[in-house]
Design a protein around this motif. Structure first.
Motif: not given
Length: 231
Positions: A8-10, A24-28, A49, A54, A64
């Motif tokens: 996944v991207k963060a 930051y992943l999913n606004d967290e 980015t 996972e 992660y």
């Protein structure tokens, strides 16, 4: 080599020490593991980015691993466990031209008091070859360099390869540039003069020095083309 786990991207925030970072992943904001003890300062900058792999292990503190980051439009793999896997795949597929005759590939083998990443054997000619692998993540103006932090262990490995040559066997070091599109490699003398001197000493005493770039995608990394080594 395909990455079998979910990626996944963060967005990168900070790296308080060698082994962990915050993204930051999913606004967290979450903490992740960094599988690279190098500095990676040119890659891990605020807001860049990054790619996370996972890891579904209930015993881990972090869900992660941070395995790659974008430097502009270029994706750079920083997973220190990747180079040996990539080289093993390439050796078995005969993608390293000068080592095609070695039909037996073994990981983590000792010679004397030294342990090297690979022992290669040409069973037809009864020849042995010891290979050390170094992952490269540092790039400046199209030039790949190693190391990005001082490494006494790295210089020690190079001097130990000379002892293999003196014993009448083959030896080499292969720099895996975890970036695509790079055509030149040199030791980073500005960071670690001793490593550069050890690399030149090894080369002058018969140790082969190879550098290959990689095809890097968000779900794979593969050894690609041999590049020019500047010593």
């Amino acid at each position: 080599m395909l990455i079998s786990k979910k990626v996944v991207k963060a967005k990168f925030i900070r790296r308080p020490n060698r082994f962990k970072a915050y993204v930051y992943l999913n606004d967290e904001e979450i903490m992740v593991h960094v599988p690279n003890t190098g500095r990676c300062r040119e890659i891990l900058t605020l807001g860049t980015t990054v790619l996370l792999r996972e890891e579904n292990n209930p015993l881990r503190k972090t869900p992660y691993d941070l395995i790659a980051g974008y430097k502009g439009d270029v994706l750079i793999s920083i997973d220190s466990q990747v180079p040996n896997k990539v080289v093993e795949e390439a050796l078995k597929l005969k993608k390293v031209d000068n080592l095609k005759d070695f039909d037996l590939v073994e990981r983590e083998k000792t010679f004397g008091n030294s342990r090297f990443d690979f022992k290669l054997t040409d069973t037809r000619q009864n020849r042995e070859y010891y290979l050390e692998v170094k992952g490269v993540t540092l790039e400046r103006e199209g030039m790949a360099m190693f190391p990005d932090a001082p490494t006494e262990r790295g210089a020690k490995h190079l001097r130990e390869l000379v002892e293999v040559i003196k014993a009448g066997k083959g030896a080499g070091v292969l720099f895996v540039i975890q970036i695509d599109g790079i055509n030149h490699f040199r030791p980073n003398d500005e960071m670690d003069k001793d490593f550069g001197e050890a690399l030149r000493y090894a080369h002058q005493n018969g140790v082969d020095v190879y550098a290959y770039n990689c095809a890097v995608t968000e779900n794979s990394i593969t050894l690609k083309n041999e590049v020019q080594v500047i010593l």
